[in-house]
Design a protein around this motif. Structure first.
Motif, mmCIF file in Angstrom:
data_model
loop_
_atom_site.group_PDB
_atom_site.id
_atom_site.type_symbol
_atom_site.label_atom_id
_atom_site.label_comp_id
_atom_site.label_asym_id
_atom_site.label_seq_id
_atom_site.Cartn_x
_atom_site.Cartn_y
_atom_site.Cartn_z
ATOM 1 N N PHE A 3 0.826 -1.204 0.000
ATOM 2 C CA PHE A 3 0.000 0.000 0.000
ATOM 3 C C PHE A 3 0.857 1.249 0.000
ATOM 4 C CE2 PHE A 3 0.693 -1.048 4.426
ATOM 5 C CZ PHE A 3 1.009 0.176 4.986
ATOM 6 N N PHE A 4 2.069 1.205 0.583
ATOM 7 C CA PHE A 4 2.903 2.403 0.601
ATOM 8 C C PHE A 4 3.525 2.679 -0.762
ATOM 9 C CE2 PHE A 4 3.910 2.502 5.380
ATOM 10 C CZ PHE A 4 3.024 3.558 5.557
ATOM 11 N N ARG A 5 3.677 1.642 -1.622
ATOM 12 C CA ARG A 5 4.333 1.844 -2.901
ATOM 13 C C ARG A 5 3.635 2.945 -3.698
ATOM 14 N NH1 ARG A 5 7.879 -1.170 -5.508
ATOM 15 N NH2 ARG A 5 7.530 -2.930 -4.116
ATOM 16 N N GLY A 183 3.011 6.839 7.933
ATOM 17 C CA GLY A 183 4.182 6.970 8.786
ATOM 18 C C GLY A 183 3.902 7.367 10.215
ATOM 19 N N LEU A 184 2.675 7.239 10.676
ATOM 20 C CA LEU A 184 2.374 7.605 12.050
ATOM 21 C C LEU A 184 3.026 6.651 13.050
ATOM 22 C CD1 LEU A 184 -1.417 8.528 11.741
ATOM 23 C CD2 LEU A 184 0.540 10.102 11.864
ATOM 24 N N ASP A 185 3.213 5.409 12.642
ATOM 25 C CA ASP A 185 3.867 4.424 13.521
ATOM 26 C C ASP A 185 4.697 3.478 12.669
ATOM 27 O OD1 ASP A 185 4.697 2.723 15.482
ATOM 28 O OD2 ASP A 185 2.688 2.186 16.217
ATOM 29 N N MET A 186 5.825 3.968 12.176
ATOM 30 C CA MET A 186 6.708 3.127 11.370
ATOM 31 C C MET A 186 7.441 2.098 12.211
ATOM 32 S SD MET A 186 6.109 3.816 8.266
ATOM 33 C CE MET A 186 7.433 2.963 7.405
ATOM 34 N N TYR A 187 7.523 2.320 13.509
ATOM 35 C CA TYR A 187 8.117 1.317 14.396
ATOM 36 C C TYR A 187 7.302 0.028 14.333
ATOM 37 C CZ TYR A 187 9.698 -0.804 18.797
ATOM 38 O OH TYR A 187 10.186 -1.661 19.753
ATOM 39 N N ASP A 188 6.013 0.156 14.441
ATOM 40 C CA ASP A 188 5.146 -1.015 14.364
ATOM 41 C C ASP A 188 5.148 -1.597 12.953
ATOM 42 O OD1 ASP A 188 2.887 -2.719 15.528
ATOM 43 O OD2 ASP A 188 1.867 -1.765 13.838
ATOM 44 N N TYR A 189 5.053 -0.736 11.949
ATOM 45 C CA TYR A 189 4.963 -1.201 10.565
ATOM 46 C C TYR A 189 6.212 -1.978 10.145
ATOM 47 C CZ TYR A 189 4.556 -1.047 5.489
ATOM 48 O OH TYR A 189 4.496 -1.390 4.160
ATOM 49 N N SER A 239 -3.252 -0.173 6.120
ATOM 50 C CA SER A 239 -2.383 0.253 7.201
ATOM 51 C C SER A 239 -2.539 1.735 7.521
ATOM 52 C CB SER A 239 -0.920 -0.062 6.879
ATOM 53 O OG SER A 239 -0.127 0.136 8.016
ATOM 54 N N ILE A 240 -2.902 2.546 6.548
ATOM 55 C CA ILE A 240 -3.188 3.951 6.840
ATOM 56 C C ILE A 240 -4.444 4.035 7.698
ATOM 57 C CG2 ILE A 240 -3.956 6.128 5.813
ATOM 58 C CD1 ILE A 240 -1.936 5.744 3.627
ATOM 59 N N SER A 241 -5.451 3.251 7.344
ATOM 60 C CA SER A 241 -6.675 3.229 8.163
ATOM 61 C C SER A 241 -6.372 2.794 9.588
ATOM 62 C CB SER A 241 -7.711 2.280 7.544
ATOM 63 O OG SER A 241 -8.147 2.742 6.298
ATOM 64 N N SER A 242 -5.631 1.698 9.729
ATOM 65 C CA SER A 242 -5.400 1.144 11.065
ATOM 66 C C SER A 242 -4.474 2.026 11.895
ATOM 67 C CB SER A 242 -4.840 -0.271 10.969
ATOM 68 O OG SER A 242 -3.590 -0.290 10.298
ATOM 69 N N SER A 243 -3.428 2.559 11.278
ATOM 70 C CA SER A 243 -2.514 3.408 12.048
ATOM 71 C C SER A 243 -3.180 4.723 12.430
ATOM 72 C CB SER A 243 -1.221 3.668 11.276
ATOM 73 O OG SER A 243 -1.456 4.401 10.098
#
Length: 295
Positions: A3-5, A183-189, A239-243
């Motif tokens: 999804f980030f691509r 990128g709100l939580d790239m640690y988790d991602y 992942s944007i939705s969930s983060s």
């Protein structure tokens, strides 16, 4: 495809945006653009003649009081994007009583995200120190971003050390508007690495988990963090939705309930394209958020 691509601007998006920009120039009379201002001293070692630049869009109409200020940060997968593509946002904001600052910042692989965040902070510092010259109110300064730019806009609002390192005693950001933020939580991602091709994000974010956390807004918000206005596409990447939902929950736990809206049917790219139209819901809520008086 992850999804980030697609956070990188595809050719069709560039074509559409350029067409919109061309049309916008034909009707841009109510705004005044001052382009390619260096927000880093040109004599400084490491000055980037293309990326350390910003544009200011100010209303031509004189006002009794200074206008609120919005600093817009473009997206593009942390490795692409340019302020010139988003001139329509600057002009739309200026037409509606906001001084808009649309910035460039260095990108991967030249630099990693900590340097990008520092560039954005320096652009905000420049804005805080100079925006009164353009009719803006430095005491009403907000950040805004789409996609990767949304994550950076959130980090600027939350991480006070970005400004302390640049000599400001207090964070000048009074709130942040996030448009389908990444990128709100790239640690988790990046710990999960659950999508094919996720290794590409080790280029902008590095390989150390401590570094991922150091640029994730999720770990900097506190009970003193300024307010957030958050929009998420109803059909954006999962992942944007969930983060975004997790970020909202974290703010709720801190007693900092954000204004939060899911826009039905909207995919990731249309979430920024809709900003071409003055009367869309993001602008309507943004104007109230930054304190523009109702017409």
């Amino acid at each position: 495809m992850t999804f980030f691509r697609l956070l990188a601007l595809p050719a069709v998006l560039v074509f559409v945006l350029l067409a919109l920009v061309a049309n916008e120039y034909a009707q841009a009379r109510p705004s005044r653009r001052t382009s390619d201002i260096a927000y880093v001293p040109t004599s400084e070692a490491g000055f980037d003649a293309k990326r350390h630049r910003l544009d200011v869009y100010a209303p031509r109409k004189k006002a009794a009081a200074p206008y609120p200020v919005v600093v817009f940060i473009h997206g593009g997968n942390w490795d692409s994007g340019n302020k010139n593509i988003y001139s329509f946002i600057g002009r739309r904001l200026a037409k509606q009583g906001v001084v808009a600052v649309v910035i460039n910042y260095r990108l991967a692989p030249q630099v990693q995200v900590p340097a990008m965040a520092d560039d954005c902070a320096r652009a905000v510092v420049w804005t805080y120190q100079h925006i009164a010259e353009y009719g803006g109110d430095p005491k009403r300064l907000f950040t805004m971003g789409h996609s990767a730019g949304g994550g950076l806009a959130a980090l600027l609002a939350a991480d006070n050390q970005l400004f302390a390192r640049r000599g400001l005693a207090a964070n000048p950001v009074r709130g942040a508007i996030l448009d389908d933020p990444a990128g709100l939580d790239m640690y988790d991602y990046l710990r999960k690495m659950q999508y094919g091709g996720d290794e590409q994000y080790l280029v902008p974010f590095g390989k150390e988990p401590a570094g991922w956390k150091a640029v994730s807004p999720m770990y900097f918000v506190t009970a003193q963090t300024p307010p957030f206005l958050i929009f998420v596409g109803g059909e954006t990447y999962p992942s944007i939705s969930s983060s975004s939902a997790k970020f909202r929950q974290k703010l709720q736990q801190l007693g900092r309930e954000p204004q939060f809206a899911v826009l039905p049917g909207k995919k990731h790219v249309p979430m920024v394209l809709q900003l071409y139209w003055k009367n869309n819901v993001i602008y309507r809520e943004l104007l109230k958020f930054v304190g523009v008086p109702a017409a």
